[in-house]
Design a protein around this motif. Structure first.
Motif, short mmCIF file in Angstrom:
data_model
loop_
_atom_site.label_atom_id
_atom_site.label_comp_id
_atom_site.label_asym_id
_atom_site.label_seq_id
_atom_site.Cartn_x
_atom_site.Cartn_y
_atom_site.Cartn_z
N SER A 86 -2.58 -6.76 -5.15
CA SER A 86 -2.94 -5.55 -4.42
C SER A 86 -2.74 -5.74 -2.93
O SER A 86 -2.69 -6.87 -2.42
N GLN A 114 2.13 1.98 -3.45
CA GLN A 114 1.07 2.59 -4.26
C GLN A 114 0.82 4.04 -3.87
O GLN A 114 0.63 4.91 -4.72
N ASP A 115 0.84 4.31 -2.57
CA ASP A 115 0.61 5.67 -2.09
C ASP A 115 1.69 6.64 -2.55
O ASP A 115 1.46 7.85 -2.65
N GLN A 116 2.88 6.11 -2.83
CA GLN A 116 3.98 6.94 -3.32
C GLN A 116 3.89 7.16 -4.83
O GLN A 116 4.77 7.79 -5.42
N GLN A 159 0.83 -1.21 0.00
CA GLN A 159 0.00 0.00 0.00
C GLN A 159 0.86 1.25 0.00
O GLN A 159 0.55 2.23 -0.70
N ALA A 160 1.96 1.23 0.76
CA ALA A 160 2.84 2.38 0.81
C ALA A 160 3.48 2.66 -0.54
O ALA A 160 3.67 3.82 -0.93
#
Length: 646
Positions: free
Chosen positions: A106, A96-98, A93-94
């Motif tokens: 996923s 993707q957040d970047q 998730q981190a």
């Protein structure tokens, strides 16, 4: 397609990823800890950045630093490899957040399927049989006692997170439950940062079968067949193969369809593996799903001709799978042997040190492949997993694949550290492996105390090699010799004709053809028309010969000297179990005794963590603890004194 990918891993898997990225025209960014500064993956990558100190939590598990390096390097995507953060949903998730792409499923899917408890719930909802066990993590020992009694022994203690066999314990008796829980919790926390554990009913005589899945972002899911992964030691796979010799065509179809159905139910994308347990009656049960690339993926690549890493990258880039299920074709048989830095003669304890000599087997496209993370000069440290290479072979039939693997292992010469190469050769050469007659406990049953090469009942190969090496070292054309194996003499006569050597011992005649030269560490030859390679360790006037899992120490002299050797006294070895020593370097995580304690043979004295595995050091005698030399949290070296027993 991506132009630059960061590899959030190290060692052999990082080297393997770099190879595919380079072929695809993608630049690779490596990260390394301070202990890995000179590792091969650092030198092979297009760019490399230090990620922190040697400790895993400060380097390869340091999410913020890894993401910072990704941004600074201009990487567009991150491939996690296997182990470390590969099944960490927060990391995915981190990433993707970047604004970067995580090459894998996923974060939500990792959270569901990477958590063994959640994965079991989804499997049941999908109509897939599961092993009886708990659906919630265990809260305390009291609850564990009650649940264990309800499920019944034997049972398996497993971590809810992670993989690789770490944190798993088989419990056969209630008296062993407390220690097993404690060890499993500590190992799970150390390896995965997640101490949750649960129970499953343990199935005796089971085999471990897994299905390779590929799924794209457009709803297409296919499988690439199964892998047989039953040869395990301490729940860690040692040898894998594809296809499985234990499945019928009907079983193969059913298990593949169930794996695809589960992947679809989970909304899975990328490469993944659905693992099953096959009981002796032919029933299979869902075990878990690995939401990452598997160590043993090369055997699937060999029989399908696909590059699974390339498929993962393409899927992550949004490209639809180019294959339908009907397009997947299987050819031949592939076997993979995992090369570990461990001392099989000391109960498979971890081995560390510098690789001072490295002669890998010759790779041949489509037949012999070596995914290696070492080279001469590489230092094997105690901080990481002991796996340093994977040797893979592919042949038209399983029998031929076994022969090719045995030859490749004989040609794999590594010195400076202890490895499991000769143990692997012994496995591949064993009757139970050749007949595919094994299950997940076979290795622990056959090799409970470890393995050391022994001289075969027919030592003619060692006698012939030793005699030929002797005459070649001295430039002789004929000789009458005494060949000693340990202290057993064999009287031989050698005659030479070009590169052909006729070795006669009693009524037996052995024809040896070889181009071996003094100083060569591999004795490549043809014995009686059969090609065979022996590894040679020269120790002063003796040679240690190793081949096919066998070993023999030879000593060759002329007949006159040979008549005197049996008269020489033998120095007896002194056995002193009073001092308990560390059999490997590592970290003392527990001292289990105090000065003055009465101990019995087999009682735990200390626990040492090495290469992310906890090792219980036990007393070798009955007595009283006279002194303790270490404390919890101290680092120890090989043979360092831990305690003294009076």
């Amino acid at each position: 397609m991506f132009k630059k990918i960061l590899i959030a891993n190290r060692g052999e898997v990082a080297c393997r990823l770099i190879r595919t990225f380079r072929r695809m025209g993608i630049e690779s960014v490596a990260i390394y800890s301070e202990a890995d500064e000179d590792s091969p993956h650092v030198n092979r990558a297009d760019e490399a950045y230090c990620v922190g100190p040697a400790l895993v939590r400060e380097s390869y598990l340091n999410i913020s630093t890894i993401l910072r390096i990704a941004q600074e390097s201009g990487a567009e995507a991150i491939h996690p490899g296997y182990g470390f953060l590969s099944e960490n949903a927060a990391f995915a998730q981190a990433v993707q957040d970047q604004g970067l792409v995580f090459i894998g499923p996923s974060a939500d899917v990792i959270a569901t399927m990477g958590d063994k408890l959640e994965a079991k719930r989804l499997a049941r909802l999908s109509g897939i049989s599961c092993i009886p066990g708990t659906d919630e993590p265990l809260a305390d020992l009291e609850q564990a006692d009650k649940i264990a009694a309800k499920i019944g022994y034997p049972l398996m203690v497993k971590p809810a997170a992670g993989g690789g066999g770490k944190g798993m314990r088989i419990v056969r008796h209630p008296s062993d439950l407390k220690d097993s829980l404690k060890g499993a919790i500590n190992e799970a926390e150390s390896s995965f940062g997640d101490s949750r554990i649960f129970f499953e009913k343990y199935i005796d005589g089971a085999r471990h079968i897994e299905i390779q899945i590929l799924a794209d972002l457009h709803g297409r899911v296919i499988h690439l067949g199964e892998r047989e992964c039953s040869l395990q030691r301490r729940h860690q796979k040692v040898i894998e193969e594809a296809p499985s010799p234990s499945l019928t065509p009907i079983m193969r179809q059913r298990i593949g369809e169930e794996a695809v159905r589960l992947a679809k139910s989970a909304g899975y994308t990328s490469a993944g593996t659905v693992e099953f347990v096959l009981d002796p009656s032919g029933n299979f049960y869902f075990l878990e799903m690995n939401t990452r690339l598997q160590v043993e993926h090369p055997v699937t690549e060999m029989i399908t001709g696909l590059d699974i890493v390339e498929e993962m990258v393409s899927v992550a880039a949004g490209i639809p799978l180019r294959l339908l299920q009907s397009d997947v074709q299987f050819k031949g048989h592939a076997i993979e042997a995992r090369l570990y830095a461990e001392d099989s003669s000391r109960g498979f304890l971890p081995s560390t040190g510098r690789i001072r000599s490295y002669h890998p087997p010759f790779e041949k496209e489509g037949e012999v492949r070596l995914d290696s993370g070492i080279e001469e000069g590489t230092i094997i440290t105690p901080y990481y997993d002991p796996l340093f290479a994977k040797l893979v072979v592919h042949q038209p039939t399983r029998e031929l694949a076994c022969d090719r693997m045995l030859n490749a292992l004989n040609e794999c010469y590594i010195r400076g550290i202890e490895t499991n190469v000769h143990f692997l050769a012994s496995l591949v050469n064993s009757p139970f492996f050749k007949k595919a007659n094994f299950n997940v406990t076979t290795l622990d049953e056959y090799y409970e105390k470890g393995f050391a090469p022994v001289t075969p009942l027919d030592p003619s190969v060692a006698i012939g090699a030793a005699a030929v090496m002797h005459v070649k070292r001295r430039g002789l054309t004929s000789a009458e010799l005494s060949v000693f194996i340990e202290r057993e003499p064999y009287l031989v006569t050698v005659t030479v004709a070009q590169s052909r050597y006729i070795v006669t011992e009693g009524d037996s005649t052995l024809l040896v053809e070889t181009e071996w030269k003094p100083g060569d560490v591999l004795f490549k030859s043809i014995f009686q028309g059969n090609a065979i390679t022996l590894q040679v360790n020269t120790q002063e006037i003796k040679d240690e010969l190793l081949w096919n899992g066998y070993g023999a120490t030879t000593w060759v002299v002329n007949r006159k000297v040979g008549n005197l050797i049996p008269l020489m006294p033998v120095k007896e070895k002194v056995d002193s179990p009073r001092v308990v020593v560390a059999p490997m370097p590592g970290l003392v995580v527990e001292v289990a005794v105090h000065i003055g304690d009465v101990v019995k043979r087999g009682q735990p004295i200390a626990i040492i963590e090495a290469m992310k595995m906890e090792n219980i050091i036990r007393s070798q005698r009955n007595g009283v603890i006279e002194n303790i030399y270490v404390k919890k949290g101290e680092s120890v070296i090989v043979d360092q004194h831990l305690a003294k027993i009076g």
